[in-house]
Each structure stands twice: as C-alpha cells, then as structure tokens.
Design an enzyme around this catalytic site. Structure first.
Site, PDB file in Angstrom:
ATOM      1  CE1 TYR A 181      -3.255   2.861   0.287  1.00 35.75           C
ATOM      2  CE2 TYR A 181      -1.777   3.650   1.995  1.00 35.75           C
ATOM      3  CZ  TYR A 181      -2.810   3.873   1.108  1.00 35.75           C
ATOM      4  OH  TYR A 181      -3.365   5.106   1.025  1.00 35.75           O
ATOM      5  CG  HIS A 210      -4.478   1.533   3.475  1.00 35.66           C
ATOM      6  ND1 HIS A 210      -5.358   1.338   2.451  1.00 35.66           N
ATOM      7  CD2 HIS A 210      -4.521   2.849   3.757  1.00 35.66           C
ATOM      8  CE1 HIS A 210      -5.912   2.477   2.117  1.00 35.66           C
ATOM      9  NE2 HIS A 210      -5.431   3.424   2.892  1.00 35.66           N
TER      10      HIS A 210
HETATM   11 MG    MG Z   1      -4.297   5.744   6.216  1.00 31.50          MG
END
Ligand code: MG
Length: 421
Positions: A178, A227
């Site tokens: 991410y 995330h």
């Molecule tokens: Mg965040």
C-alpha cells in the site's frame, strides 16, 4: 406518516436579525483528478457565503444528491447562526442516521455554516473555537518508492524540505505494498500475477525501516500505514518486528470490522497505534476513543459529520489522553484541510497532521489552499476558513466516476482473493 411537502423549516425561537440561508448546493470538482465535494451555502446578505467539505470521493454522486435533494430544502430560510440545531436536526431527521454518505453531506453544511459564522464575526474559525494553543501544525508527507532505496531517497527529499516526520511505504512485485508502486505480473504462474502477498509484506517491511534508520539517522520521526490489511495476530508480529526502529506511529494495523481486537494489538505493540480514518459515525469514534485500542485518533472529519461533532470528539480525546492525527491526503478538499487545521491549532490533544501537497490546479480552483512552510501548516488569519472556490475554474474539472474503485477492484492476493484496498 405525513407526506405533505416539506414546509420552510424555522427554528422555534426568533432570529436575531433578517439574515437567512438562501441557497444550498453541492459542487463536485476534480482539479487533480480526485473528485472533491464542496457544499456552498449562500445567504440573503450579498457576498456572504460559506464553504464546507463533503468529500467522499468514492461515492460523490450520492453525497451531492443528499445535499441538493434532501438537506437543502430543509434549511433554506433558516438563520445560519443556529449551527448546533441545524446540524442536529439534519442528523436526526433521516431517522436512520450515520454512515459516510449522510455524514459527508452533513459535514458540507456544517463546515459551510462555520465559515459563515467566521465571516460574520470577522474572525478565523480557530478563534471561534477558543483560539490557538500552538503556532502551527506539524505535518508528515508520504515517501512511497518502488524499492527500499527509492523510498529512502524520497524520504531524504522530504526531510531536506524541512519536514521532521515522514511516512515510509515501499514497493513490491505485483500490486506493490500500500502507498507504493508495484511491478505488473510480479507473481508469474500464480492465479493473479498482479496480487499483493501478505507474507512478503511482513518480511520486507522491517527491512525497509532497518535501512531507513541506517540512512536517515536517529532523528526523523518515521511512520507507517498498514491500511487495514492484517489480521490482529499478523499486526502484532509486524509491530514487534518494527520495535527497534522506534516508529512515531503504526497506522491502521487491522480493519475497522475488527476494532474490538485493537486493544490486544495495542497492548502488544511497542509503538503508538493510530486508527479510525474509515469510521463513519460519532458513536463508533467514541467507542474507539474509550476502548483503549489506540493512541492517535485518525478521523476523516467529513465522514463523521463535520466540525461540530469533531470538536466534541476532540474534547473527549483531551480528557482521556488520546492524541489526534487527522486524515488528509488528496481526498480531502482544501476546505476540509482548513477545518483539520483549525482543530489542530486549538487542541492540546493534537499530535501530528497528515500533509498533502495539492497540485497547482487545486490551488487555482481553491484560492487560500493551506500550504506548508518548513513542514508546518499555519492557519489562515482570514475570516472563516480563509479558503475560497472559483466556480468557473471548478467547472473545468469534471469528476470521473469510479476512478478509485477501478484500482480497488484489483487489490487482490496472488491467489485471486480480494484484499481491503
Ligand atoms: Mg491511512
């Protein structure tokens, strides 16, 4: 049930003067490609209007329709000073309340009313909130390179620009981790070669931080965003592996659906835990603050209904020793960024502000867009938010539907199973 048309809504007390809300509408614009939703409230006083952030970029049509078709008729004719009553009435009147669509629409109205209040008083909103407790908000930026070395190079540039905090994310085969790029086809022979591999992530992320401490030294504050992609046990494994590198915070180690297990993660984690940006209700945020599962509250302020509910949650943070670290990358409008900043500089609970460098197109559409100096954001001293909207320019940047969702649909494990984006 009454099916009569909604009459003009009035408060059951006399307005102090003849000022009235005349027009309420949502404006969607995407100057940097990300759909931003702003609510504009015009009043009966020529030139007196307010702007509020209602940016739920993944479902902006629904927010705009809520503002234009449901909320606007209910508050046209009201005096704009009754912020608490108006926002409470809008919140309660849907009966089924909460959720990011309704709350973002509510936030747009709420922040626009605060903007009007500041303009009427001739004061910036942070003064209406009680005034500053600090000169400026310290911020962090994102370094997300294709490789560990690339991420560290980007971090060096951010630190050289005067920042003291930087979030590190590094790339990987396939989708990438991410916040950092991948390489298409990174898992050849597997069912989904563009996937994301959690075991590689758990293995490689501590190496990123080991190298970063080697290269960047002891001083910079390093942050990381999981995330929401780990199970509670995986989050504990990662947090323990990162202990030697003294993170400023570890963000969203687990998904909001599993927040009842956050205390277990936090107890085992040697660094502060930041969480909450995906919440869409005040009761959920209240439970998160009181639940002992995190150290830093990360709300997307518009998703919990705007400044009015946020300042109550900030007070709860102050009273319980929880810090604030508001969500604010590209999918918060400059008006929302100004609201974050007003909270940042008025609460002792403030810890750090996520920064974002808006592109020139956003700054042209939104004159007064907050911009950092040496890593700090300074609040505007203009009345209200100090951020304006050029509607003619905004109209030149129509939003593209499903921009984010097309990426999200590709966030999968190498076996093809969906992963949280
Ligand atoms: Mg965040």
């Amino acid at each position: 049930m009454n099916h009569d048309p909604m009459p003009e809504t009035q408060a059951p007390w006399p307005a102090r003067d003849g000022l009235r809300i005349e027009r309420v509408r949502a404006i969607v614009t995407a100057p940097d490609g990300v759909p931003l939703v702003v609510v504009k409230i015009d009043t009966s006083e020529p030139g007196l209007y307010g702007l509020g952030c209602a940016t739920f970029t993944q479902r902006f049509h629904a927010v705009a329709a809520t503002v234009d078709r449901h909320l606007a008729p209910m508050i046209t004719g009201r005096h704009p000073a009754d912020i608490e009553d108006i926002t409470r009435m809008l919140h309660l009147s849907s009966y089924w309340r909460n959720g990011p669509v309704l709350n973002n629409a509510l936030s747009g109205v709420d922040m626009a009313l605060w903007d009007i209040a500041g303009k009427r008083a001739g004061m910036p909103v942070h003064e209406l909130l009680g005034g500053r407790v600090r000169a400026a908000a310290d911020t962090y930026l994102h370094a997300g390179g294709a490789s560990v070395e690339h991420t560290i190079e980007l971090a060096e540039e951010i630190l050289a620009a005067g920042y003291r905090h930087v979030r590190l994310q590094s790339g990987a085969p396939g989708l990438g981790h991410y916040g950092a790029p991948g390489t298409p086809g990174g898992y050849p022979g597997l069912p989904y070669p563009d996937g994301w591999d959690v075991q590689r992530y758990l293995r490689e992320t501590p190496k990123l931080f080991e190298r970063a401490r080697d290269k960047l030294g002891e001083e910079p504050h390093l942050l990381h965003d999981v995330h929401s992609r780990l199970t509670p046990k995986q989050a504990i494994v990662l947090a323990r592996a990162l202990e030697p590198y003294r993170l400023f915070f570890l963000e969203d180690p687990i998904a909001p659906e599993h927040y009842d297990r956050l205390p277990e993660v936090r107890q085992a984690a040697p660094m502060p835990i930041a969480a909450g940006e995906q919440l869409g209700s005040v009761p959920d945020a209240t439970r998160l603050i009181l639940g002992g599962g995190m150290d830093l509250l990360r709300l997307h302020i518009s998703s919990i209904g705007g400044l009015t509910p946020a300042r109550k949650l900030v007070a709860l943070c102050e009273l319980t020793g929880v810090g604030t670290a508001w969500h604010a990358p590209a999918d918060v409008s400059p008006v929302g960024a100004a609201a974050n900043l007003a909270l940042d500089v008025t609460t002792p609970a403030f810890q750090i502000q996520e920064g974002h460098l808006y592109g020139d197109a956003v700054r042209e559409v939104f004159p007064g867009t907050p911009h950092p100096r040496d890593g700090f954001l300074y609040p505007s001293e203009e009345p209200g938010w100090g951020v304006d909207l050029d509607e003619t320019l905004a109209a030149r940047h129509p939003p593209e539907t499903h921009r984010h969702e097309r990426w999200a649909a590709r966030v999968r494990r190498p076996d093809g199973g969906l992963e949280a984006p």
